[in-house]
Design an enzyme around this catalytic site. Structure first.
Site, short mmCIF file in Angstrom:
data_model
loop_
_atom_site.label_atom_id
_atom_site.label_comp_id
_atom_site.label_asym_id
_atom_site.label_seq_id
_atom_site.Cartn_x
_atom_site.Cartn_y
_atom_site.Cartn_z
N ASP A 56 32.93 110.77 62.24
CA ASP A 56 32.81 109.32 62.38
C ASP A 56 31.94 108.73 61.28
O ASP A 56 31.30 109.45 60.50
CB ASP A 56 32.20 108.98 63.75
CG ASP A 56 33.10 109.35 64.91
OD1 ASP A 56 34.33 109.42 64.70
OD2 ASP A 56 32.58 109.55 66.02
N TYR A 125 28.62 121.82 65.69
CA TYR A 125 27.84 120.66 65.26
C TYR A 125 26.37 120.87 65.60
O TYR A 125 26.04 121.52 66.61
CB TYR A 125 28.32 119.39 65.95
CG TYR A 125 29.56 118.75 65.36
CD1 TYR A 125 29.45 117.74 64.40
CD2 TYR A 125 30.83 119.12 65.77
CE1 TYR A 125 30.59 117.14 63.87
CE2 TYR A 125 31.97 118.52 65.25
CZ TYR A 125 31.83 117.53 64.29
OH TYR A 125 32.96 116.94 63.77
#
Length: 304
Positions: A56, A125
């Site tokens: 994003d 992540y």
């Protein structure tokens, strides 16, 4: 036609995410424009990259993977006056042509059956936070989120333990068109790196100071849009005592997207690793993962 595997990294601070968007600076857009320029591709739409995980706006990647299908004669244009093969020539030219916030780690011939997105087994992540208990290294300000107050890591880990397994994360994610928010989380844990007075340990080298930061490491087969940052936001609220664990449990049991489960700041999130199976299992994995996921019926075993 040749398929290339491209491994890269980027600082997401000045990008509107990975995916190309009209009029906006994105990682995909900058990389594709660079490829088209180097290889003299002028026809529309030009070369197209397929990525392992769309990050994003503002999210970073220390290890991102994408693939590119390209005609052999177009690839050969990378050689020019260079005395080397086409693929290393393309790697060299891209390293020189891309802006400083994108780095090419390696370009290689993709093995048979490789698909950067669908062949991936899992993505890892890390979300980094500094709270009131420490003073973070200011050089890390672009990849760390600051939180006022001191976080209760034990309470945050109680929440993250409930995320492990196959769940519908619809309260904390947005599905792609025609997609699903069902994901299998394989590992999720917060930890604090002990603070030290100096990054110098006597070995003769100095690295960026990571001491005192709180980091979430989370691994899943895939992630839906805003999923990690939304889970982080809830974990921080629980860690500050602003939310009860029971509230999260209800949201996980009854998936429904709403404003109370919005994402934490993008700066703290970095895509750190993508795992792929052995070459002989790449095509099979890609075919399996293309199937739309469903939660198992009560009493049934989850699909593997």
């Amino acid at each position: 036609m040749t398929r290339l595997r491209i491994d890269c990294a980027y600082d997401g601070s000045d990008f509107h995410g990975w995916a190309r968007q009209p009029g906006l600076r994105t990682v995909q857009g900058v990389m594709e424009n660079c490829l088209n320029r180097i290889l003299h591709v002028i026809q529309s739409p030009g070369l197209h990259l397929v990525v392992a995980g769309r990050t994003d706006t503002g999210v970073h990647a220390s290890n991102q993977t994408c693939h590119l299908d390209i005609d052999d004669d177009v690839l050969a244009r990378a050689i020019g006056h260079l005395d080397m093969q086409a693929i290393p020539a393309l790697e060299l030219r891209m390293r020189h042509a891309l802006p400083d916030d994108i780095a090419i780690r390696h370009i290689s011939l993709a093995p048979d059956g490789f698909d950067a997105r669908f062949s991936a087994l899992e993505r890892l992540y890390v979300y980094r936070v500094s709270d009131g208990s420490t003073t973070p290294d200011p050089r890390l300000r672009h990849c760390v989120t600051a939180v006022r107050g001191t976080l209760d890591i034990d309470a945050m880990n109680e929440m993250m333990a409930m995320c492990v397994g196959l769940h519908d994360f619809g309260s904390f994610a947005t599905p792609s068109p025609g997609g699903t928010t069902i994901r299998e989380v394989k590992f999720a844990r917060w930890s604090r790196t002990p603070a030290s007075p100096s990054p110098y340990d006597g070995s003769g080298s100095i690295s960026l100071e990571d001491g005192g930061l709180i980091s979430l490491t989370i691994i899943a087969d895939a992630f839906a849009r805003s999923m990690v940052r939304s889970l982080v936001n809830v974990a921080i609220q629980i860690g500050l005592g602003k939310r009860e664990l029971s509230w999260f449990v209800e949201k996980l049991r009854h998936p429904r997207r709403e404003g109370l489960t919005g994402p934490a700041a993008a700066a703290g999130l970095t895509l750190e690793h993508i795992e792929y199976p052995s070459d002989d299992q790449l095509a099979e994995r890609a075919e399996l993962i293309r199937a739309k996921r469903q939660l198992p019926e009560k009493g049934a075993q989850p699909r593997t």
